[in-house]
Structure formats: structure tokens, C-alpha cells
Motif scaffolding. Structure first.
Motif, PDB file in Angstrom:
ATOM      1  N   ILE A  56     -30.320  12.622  -2.839  1.00 18.54           N
ATOM      2  CA  ILE A  56     -30.137  12.047  -1.505  1.00 18.54           C
ATOM      3  C   ILE A  56     -30.353  10.545  -1.610  1.00 18.54           C
ATOM      4  O   ILE A  56     -31.464  10.075  -1.826  1.00 18.54           O
ATOM      5  CB  ILE A  56     -31.125  12.647  -0.491  1.00 18.54           C
ATOM      6  CG1 ILE A  56     -31.035  14.179  -0.488  1.00 18.54           C
ATOM      7  CG2 ILE A  56     -30.850  12.095   0.907  1.00 18.54           C
ATOM      8  CD1 ILE A  56     -32.071  14.850   0.404  1.00 18.54           C
ATOM      9  N   PHE A  80     -25.485  12.351  -2.274  1.00 18.83           N
ATOM     10  CA  PHE A  80     -25.158  12.144  -0.867  1.00 18.83           C
ATOM     11  C   PHE A  80     -25.594  10.738  -0.459  1.00 18.83           C
ATOM     12  O   PHE A  80     -26.758  10.365  -0.622  1.00 18.83           O
ATOM     13  CB  PHE A  80     -25.858  13.177   0.021  1.00 18.83           C
ATOM     14  CG  PHE A  80     -25.336  14.571  -0.142  1.00 18.83           C
ATOM     15  CD1 PHE A  80     -24.082  14.919   0.359  1.00 18.83           C
ATOM     16  CD2 PHE A  80     -26.086  15.545  -0.788  1.00 18.83           C
ATOM     17  CE1 PHE A  80     -23.590  16.217   0.216  1.00 18.83           C
ATOM     18  CE2 PHE A  80     -25.603  16.842  -0.932  1.00 18.83           C
ATOM     19  CZ  PHE A  80     -24.351  17.175  -0.434  1.00 18.83           C
ATOM     20  N   LYS A  82     -25.190   7.892   2.801  1.00 19.97           N
ATOM     21  CA  LYS A  82     -24.679   7.715   4.162  1.00 19.97           C
ATOM     22  C   LYS A  82     -23.852   6.445   4.316  1.00 19.97           C
ATOM     23  O   LYS A  82     -23.136   6.295   5.304  1.00 19.97           O
ATOM     24  CB  LYS A  82     -25.826   7.717   5.171  1.00 19.97           C
ATOM     25  CG  LYS A  82     -26.751   6.529   5.137  1.00 19.97           C
ATOM     26  CD  LYS A  82     -27.793   6.669   6.243  1.00 19.97           C
ATOM     27  CE  LYS A  82     -28.758   5.498   6.267  1.00 19.97           C
ATOM     28  NZ  LYS A  82     -29.751   5.639   7.355  1.00 19.97           N
ATOM     29  N   THR A 149     -21.878   9.996   4.372  1.00 19.86           N
ATOM     30  CA  THR A 149     -22.385  11.325   4.702  1.00 19.86           C
ATOM     31  C   THR A 149     -23.916  11.301   4.704  1.00 19.86           C
ATOM     32  O   THR A 149     -24.535  10.896   3.716  1.00 19.86           O
ATOM     33  CB  THR A 149     -21.891  12.370   3.690  1.00 19.86           C
ATOM     34  OG1 THR A 149     -20.455  12.380   3.686  1.00 19.86           O
ATOM     35  CG2 THR A 149     -22.406  13.752   4.024  1.00 19.86           C
ATOM     36  N   LYS A 150     -24.488  11.738   5.799  1.00 17.00           N
ATOM     37  CA  LYS A 150     -25.940  11.746   5.947  1.00 17.00           C
ATOM     38  C   LYS A 150     -26.474  13.175   5.868  1.00 17.00           C
ATOM     39  O   LYS A 150     -25.941  14.083   6.500  1.00 17.00           O
ATOM     40  CB  LYS A 150     -26.333  11.116   7.285  1.00 17.00           C
ATOM     41  CG  LYS A 150     -27.817  11.118   7.561  1.00 17.00           C
ATOM     42  CD  LYS A 150     -28.104  10.585   8.952  1.00 17.00           C
ATOM     43  CE  LYS A 150     -29.590  10.679   9.289  1.00 17.00           C
ATOM     44  NZ  LYS A 150     -29.857  10.233  10.676  1.00 17.00           N
ATOM     45  N   VAL A 151     -27.521  13.363   5.082  1.00 17.04           N
ATOM     46  CA  VAL A 151     -28.175  14.668   4.993  1.00 17.04           C
ATOM     47  C   VAL A 151     -29.051  14.844   6.228  1.00 17.04           C
ATOM     48  O   VAL A 151     -29.957  14.044   6.486  1.00 17.04           O
ATOM     49  CB  VAL A 151     -29.019  14.780   3.706  1.00 17.04           C
ATOM     50  CG1 VAL A 151     -29.807  16.096   3.706  1.00 17.04           C
ATOM     51  CG2 VAL A 151     -28.125  14.707   2.473  1.00 17.04           C
ATOM     52  N   ASN A 152     -28.772  15.894   6.996  1.00 16.45           N
ATOM     53  CA  ASN A 152     -29.521  16.149   8.235  1.00 16.45           C
ATOM     54  C   ASN A 152     -30.724  17.056   8.025  1.00 16.45           C
ATOM     55  O   ASN A 152     -31.737  16.932   8.722  1.00 16.45           O
ATOM     56  CB  ASN A 152     -28.605  16.778   9.289  1.00 16.45           C
ATOM     57  CG  ASN A 152     -27.730  15.753   9.970  1.00 16.45           C
ATOM     58  OD1 ASN A 152     -28.024  14.550   9.963  1.00 16.45           O
ATOM     59  ND2 ASN A 152     -26.636  16.205  10.564  1.00 16.45           N
ATOM     60  N   THR A 170     -25.312  18.496   6.091  1.00 13.97           N
ATOM     61  CA  THR A 170     -25.019  17.096   6.399  1.00 13.97           C
ATOM     62  C   THR A 170     -24.406  16.936   7.782  1.00 13.97           C
ATOM     63  O   THR A 170     -24.029  17.917   8.435  1.00 13.97           O
ATOM     64  CB  THR A 170     -24.051  16.501   5.358  1.00 13.97           C
ATOM     65  OG1 THR A 170     -22.717  16.969   5.636  1.00 13.97           O
ATOM     66  CG2 THR A 170     -24.432  16.884   3.936  1.00 13.97           C
ATOM     67  N   ASP A 171     -24.275  15.678   8.187  1.00 12.06           N
ATOM     68  CA  ASP A 171     -23.668  15.385   9.486  1.00 12.06           C
ATOM     69  C   ASP A 171     -22.166  15.579   9.470  1.00 12.06           C
ATOM     70  O   ASP A 171     -21.509  15.463  10.516  1.00 12.06           O
ATOM     71  CB  ASP A 171     -24.013  13.953   9.919  1.00 12.06           C
ATOM     72  CG  ASP A 171     -23.494  12.897   8.951  1.00 12.06           C
ATOM     73  OD1 ASP A 171     -23.031  13.260   7.846  1.00 12.06           O
ATOM     74  OD2 ASP A 171     -23.563  11.701   9.290  1.00 12.06           O
TER      75      ASP A 171
END
Length: 362
Positions: A56, A80, A82, A149-152, A170-171
Motif C-alpha cells: 500500500i 496500490f 492513490k 486507487t485508494k485502499v479503503n 479499494t475505492d
């Protein structure tokens, strides 16, 4: 900032530029709000991943972790990120004057492996980004990157029978299963806006330095501009803005100790040393030793007071106006707040178009 300081800040904000380029994307400024970094990602369908390692963050830490996986023969991993590109803090921070205040000889990894040596001891953010791009290309890391891409969420459980597994979502609707997760998001990945009354009503262009956009410097040209804060980013951007603004107001709550940055061109001898593995390691150890020595010295009351005296004289020798020089001189020991390195910050206050807005009570 004292009540007097807030009053002066409100007065300044009434005079700074009140018209912003409609395409510039002026941010909504709410007190205490945190901001998600602006991301320019094209729409895409959600993806599923089943890998050994999920990383991440695609900044320096993430890229180095990924490179070590490649060296170990592990190719089943995903990064990943963002942001729209790899680089982490050196992707987000693209404001004028942005640079690293640690010697590039120790900060930039894989010098000898890539066969690239910086031209100077200290390098700009652009040079660092270029070096991180070279690392990504050298190890073939782009094919492992999932950008914008953001890990939620990250959860651990028996999603796969007989295989304790991490599950990441992810989002973008992506679903990832991984045996190991490496969190490489950094310590300061989300900027927080200062709680200054009235800022949310400001109609002009406003930026956090980590959200600086191409063309912003031209948008500040011949305008009245206010910089809030006097930390490392401010120390770097103030001289750049001073050169283009009609008038620049530097809003200071607490002065920072700004030491001269002793830069130099990379000699042939140093270049040869850095291209050898032992030489590169020696430089890292020397930098670490120098930092340890500096930290040990400033913990001595006697040596710290001596350093304060020297730096106070240094400020007075540069800043011509005595009141401004005094206001720029911290009233606390060196090291109580992060020390900055710069050669152009103090001279900027000798310009007729630069004003320091400060108060002795902080």
C-alpha cells in the motif's frame, strides 16, 4: 497565533488576490478539514487480485520494498497507489522550490546500481522524481502498480480455506487477496488545513503546497499573495513567490531556525566513490553520524546557546530591517522544532514586496 495576529491575518486576507482562475480548481477550505489528494484516474472496471504480497503506497518506501521482492525472486505482488503516478511525497509535492534537505548522496538509493550520480549534493523534487522513475523502470515495477486507487479497507481472516489471508478493498471496487501486506503510506500522506477563522470565506485561489498545480506560479504573478506558516515548505516556496508576486505576506506563528544549506557540485572523486557499493554505504553512514553528532550537540545547553547566538548573528547579518530580523529569530533552543535548511529564505525579506506578519507572543 495571538488575537492580534489573527486580526492582522484577516486584514491581510482582505487585500490578497480575490480572483482565481476558474479552471485552477480552488479548494474548499473548511477549518480542521483533511484533504484527499487530487487524483486524475480514468474510469475502469474493478479488478480482482490474488498475490503473495500487497504493497500500500507507491512512494520511496513502497518502491524499495517492491525492488527487494524482485531481487528475492518474488514477482507475485501488487502496488496500490492513490496518486496518478508513482513517487509518493515527491509526486504530490511539486511546488516551486521543493527539495530534499538531506544529502542526495545518502537519500537516493541504488546510485551505483543505476549508474546515476546527482550533479549536486542537494537535489530538487524534480530530480528525485526522475530518480524514482528510473528505479521503477529498472525493476519493472510499473506492471505491478495499480494507480489512482485508494485502499479503503484491510482485513485478516480465513477467506481462503487453510490459508490465513489478508483481504483488501479499494475505492475502485477492487478485491485483493494477499498472504502479506506491506503498509508504505508514509507519515504525512494527508495534509490538514489550519483552523484559521475566515479562510473558508476567502474567494481567491487557495492551495496547500502538496496540492500545487501546474500554472499556479503564473496565477500568483503580480498578485497579492499570503503564505500561512513558516515550516520547511514555506521556507522553500517563499523565495519563489517573492520573485513573482506583487506583494507577498508571510504569516508567521512561530519562527523557525533556518540553517544555511551548504551545497556543492559533485566532484569526480565523489562520483567515483558513489558508483561503488562500499562508497555509497560509507556516505550513508557518514550522513547518519553527522545527524547523530548534531543531535548530541544541541542537547548540550552550553553548545545549544552558543549555536543560537551564532544563528541569531547570521540572521541579523542577512536581514536588513532590525525588527524583521528579530521577529525571524526563534526564542527557543535549536531542535525544539524541525530545523530547516535554506540559503534564499532570509534574503527574501529584504525585498520591498515582502512583509512578515508576526507577533512576539506567537
Amino acid at each position: 497565533m495571538s488575537s492580534l495576529g489573527l486580526t492582522r491575518l484577516r486584514r491581510v486576507l482582505r487585500h490578497v488576490t480575490t480572483s482565481a482562475d476558474g479552471d485552477a480548481g480552488s479548494m474548499l477550505w473548511q477549518p480542521g478539514a483533511t484533504l484527499e489528494h487530487r487524483v486524475h484516474g480514468e474510469s475502469r472496471a474493478p479488478q480482482n487480485f490474488n498475490v503473495e504480497v500487497a504493497i500500500i503506497g507507491g512512494g520511496l518506501a513502497g518502491l524499495l520494498c517492491a525492488s527487494k521482492l524482485i531481487d528475492a525472486g518474488i514477482k507475485s505482488f501488487v502496488i496500490f497507489e492513490k496518486g496518478s503516478e508513482l513517487g509518493g511525497t515527491w509526486y504530490w509535492n511539486q511546488y516551486p522550490g521543493c527539495a530534499c534537505d538531506i544529502s542526495a548522496y545518502g537519500y537516493l538509493p541504488y546510485l551505483q546500481r543505476l549508474g546515476v550520480v546527482p550533479a549536486n549534493k542537494y537535489v530538487s523534487s524534480e530530480e528525485i522524481r526522475a530518480h524514482l522513475d528510473r528505479i521503477a523502470d529498472y525493476f519493472g515495477l510499473r506492471q505491478h502498480a495499480v494507480l489512482a486507487t485508494k485502499v479503503n479497507s484491510v482485513t485478516f481472516g480465513d477467506t481462503v480455506p487453510n490459508r490465513p489471508t489478508w483481504t483488501l478493498q479499494t475505492d475502485r471496487g477492487d478485491y485483493c487477496l494477499a498472504t502479506l501486506v506491506i503498509c508504505a503510506v508514509g507519515l504525512l500522506s494527508t495534509p490538514k488545513l489550519p483552523e484559521v477563522e475566515g479562510m473558508q470565506r476567502f474567494k481567491g485561489l487557495s492551495r496547500h503546497t502538496s496540492h500545487w498545480q501546474a500554472g499556479d506560479l503564473d496565477r500568483c504573478r503580480n498578485q497579492r499573495v499570503a503564505v500561512v506558516g513558516t515550516g520547511s515548505s514555506s521556507v522553500q516556496i517563499v523565495p519563489e513567490l517573492a520573485a513573482v508576486a506583487k506583494h507577498l505576506y508571510v504569516i508567521q506563528r512561530t519562527a523557525a531556525w533556518v540553517l544555511p544549506r551548504i551545497d556543492e557540485q559533485t566532484s569526480e572523486a565523489m562520483r567515483s566513490e558513489l558508483l561503488e557499493e562500499k562508497g555509497s554505504l560509507a556516505q550513508r553512514l557518514e550522513i547518519s553520524d553527522n545527524i547523530d553528532e548534531f543531535n548530541a550537540n544541541i542537547q548540550s545547553d552550553e553548545m545549544n546557546k552558543e549555536l543560537q547566538t551564532q544563528l541569531s548573528s547570521y540572521i541579523k547579518s542577512i536581514v536588513k530591517d532590525p525588527d524583521t530580523a528579530l521577529a525571524l529569530t526563534p526564542d527557543y533552543p535549536v531542535g525544539c522544532k524541525r530545523v530547516c535548511l535554506a540559503n534564499t529564505y532570509y534574503p527574501a525579506f529584504n525585498r520591498s514586496n515582502v512583509s512578515l506578519v508576526a507577533h512576539s507572543d506567537g
